[in-house]
Scaffold this motif. Structure first.
Motif, PDB file in Angstrom:
ATOM      1  N   LEU A   1     -11.267  16.679   1.426  1.00 53.12           N
ATOM      2  CA  LEU A   1     -11.359  17.661   0.344  1.00 53.12           C
ATOM      3  C   LEU A   1     -10.746  17.084  -0.937  1.00 53.12           C
ATOM      4  N   HIS A   2      -9.617  16.407  -0.806  1.00 55.33           N
ATOM      5  CA  HIS A   2      -8.956  15.760  -1.947  1.00 55.33           C
ATOM      6  C   HIS A   2      -9.919  14.773  -2.610  1.00 55.33           C
ATOM      7  N   TRP A   3     -10.633  14.007  -1.803  1.00 52.04           N
ATOM      8  CA  TRP A   3     -11.593  13.028  -2.314  1.00 52.04           C
ATOM      9  C   TRP A   3     -12.737  13.729  -3.050  1.00 52.04           C
ATOM     10  N   VAL A   4     -13.291  14.782  -2.437  1.00 52.12           N
ATOM     11  CA  VAL A   4     -14.402  15.518  -3.055  1.00 52.12           C
ATOM     12  C   VAL A   4     -13.947  16.163  -4.375  1.00 52.12           C
ATOM     13  N   LEU A   5     -12.778  16.758  -4.374  1.00 55.71           N
ATOM     14  CA  LEU A   5     -12.276  17.387  -5.597  1.00 55.71           C
ATOM     15  C   LEU A   5     -12.013  16.345  -6.686  1.00 55.71           C
TER      16      LEU A   5
ATOM     17  N   LYS B   1       0.837  -1.202   0.000  1.00 57.23           N
ATOM     18  CA  LYS B   1       0.000   0.000   0.000  1.00 57.23           C
ATOM     19  C   LYS B   1       0.873   1.253   0.000  1.00 57.23           C
ATOM     20  N   LEU B   2       1.943   1.257   0.771  1.00 54.83           N
ATOM     21  CA  LEU B   2       2.831   2.418   0.808  1.00 54.83           C
ATOM     22  C   LEU B   2       3.460   2.667  -0.558  1.00 54.83           C
ATOM     23  N   LYS B   3       3.810   1.592  -1.267  1.00 53.07           N
ATOM     24  CA  LYS B   3       4.366   1.722  -2.609  1.00 53.07           C
ATOM     25  C   LYS B   3       3.316   2.314  -3.560  1.00 53.07           C
ATOM     26  N   LEU B   4       2.079   1.831  -3.451  1.00 54.21           N
ATOM     27  CA  LEU B   4       1.008   2.343  -4.307  1.00 54.21           C
ATOM     28  C   LEU B   4       0.719   3.816  -4.012  1.00 54.21           C
ATOM     29  N   ILE B   5       0.761   4.190  -2.745  1.00 52.38           N
ATOM     30  CA  ILE B   5       0.576   5.600  -2.381  1.00 52.38           C
ATOM     31  C   ILE B   5       1.663   6.451  -3.019  1.00 52.38           C
ATOM     32  N   SER B   6       2.900   5.950  -3.001  1.00 50.44           N
ATOM     33  CA  SER B   6       3.995   6.685  -3.647  1.00 50.44           C
ATOM     34  C   SER B   6       3.731   6.856  -5.134  1.00 50.44           C
ATOM     35  N   TYR B   7       3.305   5.791  -5.796  1.00 50.49           N
ATOM     36  CA  TYR B   7       2.999   5.880  -7.232  1.00 50.49           C
ATOM     37  C   TYR B   7       1.883   6.892  -7.481  1.00 50.49           C
ATOM     38  N   HIS B   8       0.860   6.861  -6.621  1.00 53.45           N
ATOM     39  CA  HIS B   8      -0.267   7.793  -6.740  1.00 53.45           C
ATOM     40  C   HIS B   8       0.244   9.237  -6.616  1.00 53.45           C
ATOM     41  N   LYS B   9       1.139   9.474  -5.675  1.00 55.90           N
ATOM     42  CA  LYS B   9       1.705  10.810  -5.503  1.00 55.90           C
ATOM     43  C   LYS B   9       2.528  11.211  -6.722  1.00 55.90           C
ATOM     44  N   TRP B  10       3.297  10.283  -7.270  1.00 56.23           N
ATOM     45  CA  TRP B  10       4.105  10.591  -8.453  1.00 56.23           C
ATOM     46  C   TRP B  10       3.209  11.020  -9.608  1.00 56.23           C
ATOM     47  N   ILE B  11       2.121  10.282  -9.784  1.00 57.43           N
ATOM     48  CA  ILE B  11       1.187  10.630 -10.859  1.00 57.43           C
ATOM     49  C   ILE B  11       0.588  12.009 -10.588  1.00 57.43           C
ATOM     50  N   GLY B  12       0.204  12.265  -9.343  1.00 59.41           N
ATOM     51  CA  GLY B  12      -0.391  13.551  -8.992  1.00 59.41           C
ATOM     52  C   GLY B  12       0.550  14.714  -9.261  1.00 59.41           C
ATOM     53  N   VAL B  13       1.807  14.572  -8.879  1.00 56.60           N
ATOM     54  CA  VAL B  13       2.778  15.641  -9.131  1.00 56.60           C
ATOM     55  C   VAL B  13       2.959  15.827 -10.639  1.00 56.60           C
TER      56      VAL B  13
ATOM     57  N   VAL C   1      -2.551  19.444  -5.253  1.00 54.48           N
ATOM     58  CA  VAL C   1      -2.125  20.297  -4.132  1.00 54.48           C
ATOM     59  C   VAL C   1      -2.795  19.857  -2.833  1.00 54.48           C
ATOM     60  N   THR C   2      -4.087  19.491  -2.888  1.00 56.59           N
ATOM     61  CA  THR C   2      -4.738  19.033  -1.649  1.00 56.59           C
ATOM     62  C   THR C   2      -4.151  17.705  -1.184  1.00 56.59           C
ATOM     63  N   GLY C   3      -3.770  16.848  -2.111  1.00 47.14           N
ATOM     64  CA  GLY C   3      -3.095  15.603  -1.720  1.00 47.14           C
ATOM     65  C   GLY C   3      -1.751  15.881  -1.068  1.00 47.14           C
ATOM     66  N   TRP C   4      -0.998  16.796  -1.652  1.00 47.37           N
ATOM     67  CA  TRP C   4       0.308  17.186  -1.116  1.00 47.37           C
ATOM     68  C   TRP C   4       0.143  17.841   0.251  1.00 47.37           C
ATOM     69  N   LEU C   5      -0.841  18.732   0.389  1.00 38.20           N
ATOM     70  CA  LEU C   5      -1.109  19.357   1.685  1.00 38.20           C
ATOM     71  C   LEU C   5      -1.505  18.301   2.725  1.00 38.20           C
ATOM     72  N   GLY C   6      -2.355  17.359   2.328  1.00 35.49           N
ATOM     73  CA  GLY C   6      -2.771  16.296   3.245  1.00 35.49           C
ATOM     74  C   GLY C   6      -1.592  15.454   3.705  1.00 35.49           C
ATOM     75  N   SER C   7      -0.714  15.109   2.762  1.00 37.01           N
ATOM     76  CA  SER C   7       0.481  14.338   3.124  1.00 37.01           C
ATOM     77  C   SER C   7       1.375  15.129   4.064  1.00 37.01           C
ATOM     78  N   SER C   8       1.530  16.420   3.786  1.00 41.39           N
ATOM     79  CA  SER C   8       2.341  17.271   4.665  1.00 41.39           C
ATOM     80  C   SER C   8       1.747  17.301   6.066  1.00 41.39           C
ATOM     81  N   ALA C   9       0.426  17.503   6.159  1.00 46.11           N
ATOM     82  CA  ALA C   9      -0.230  17.571   7.465  1.00 46.11           C
ATOM     83  C   ALA C   9      -0.183  16.227   8.179  1.00 46.11           C
ATOM     84  N   LYS C  10      -0.143  15.143   7.428  1.00 47.96           N
ATOM     85  CA  LYS C  10      -0.061  13.801   8.016  1.00 47.96           C
ATOM     86  C   LYS C  10       1.366  13.492   8.475  1.00 47.96           C
TER      87      LYS C  10
END
Length: 185
Positions: free
Chosen positions: A143-147, A44-56, A105-114
């Protein structure tokens, strides 16, 4: 095929950026839906990283796309398209561009806050945008989910409109964004 847009077609650069963004969004939506159902694990952590890479990457592509639109403006819609549809198309395009920037950006903000760093492609650690705050992180991920859902609806409306123009109106609106060899009838 020219690199820049012409009076009646999108050029190679705009088409490539458009379809690359579309494919990345498909992958990101699918990956996001799959990974949220998994229990915490190295997979799951690897998939989250891939998801973040795609988002960036989507965020960066959106910036490039906006810059390209300024450099090489899109062709106007055909005169046969009613004014209200032209306004609707403009509004949906604006919403999509805004969401292509806001969702990552909301995903990045969420990760930062986490307190979980975002490391692009496993190589470049992006700075935390805000300090650690678990409660705020949950709000940002909601918010990331809603957006994301809003982006999915906006893209669906965009696709439906393009298909309507192609299949019902039988005009060239969709063909303008297809490579020349695919757009011939």
């Amino acid at each position: 095929m020219p690199l820049g847009n012409t009076a009646d077609r999108y050029g190679t650069v705009a088409q490539t950026l458009h379809w690359a963004t579309f494919l990345l969004l498909l992958g990101s939506f699918g990956l996001g839906l799959w990974m949220v159902e998994l229990s915490l694990s190295p997979q799951k952590l690897k998939l989250i990283s891939y998801h973040k890479w795609i988002g960036v990457t989507v965020f960066l592509l959106a910036l490039v796309r906006l810059a390209w639109r300024l450099y090489s403006p899109p062709p106007p819609l055909p005169a046969s398209v009613p004014a209200w549809q032209q306004r609707a198309a403009s509004a949906v395009h604006g919403l999509i561009y805004g969401l292509l920037l806001a969702v990552p950006v909301t995903g990045w903000l969420g990760s930062s806050a986490k307190g979980i760093p975002t490391v692009y492609l496993g190589l470049i650690r992006l700075p935390d945008l805000i300090g650690k705050d678990p409660e705020l992180a949950e709000q940002l991920f909601r918010l990331h989910w809603v957006l994301n859902k809003t982006l999915l609806v906006a893209v669906s409306v965009h696709v439906a409109a393009a298909l309507k123009h192609h299949l019902v109106d039988r005009d060239e609106v969709l063909a303008r964004m297809l490579p020349a060899r695919l757009s011939r009838r």
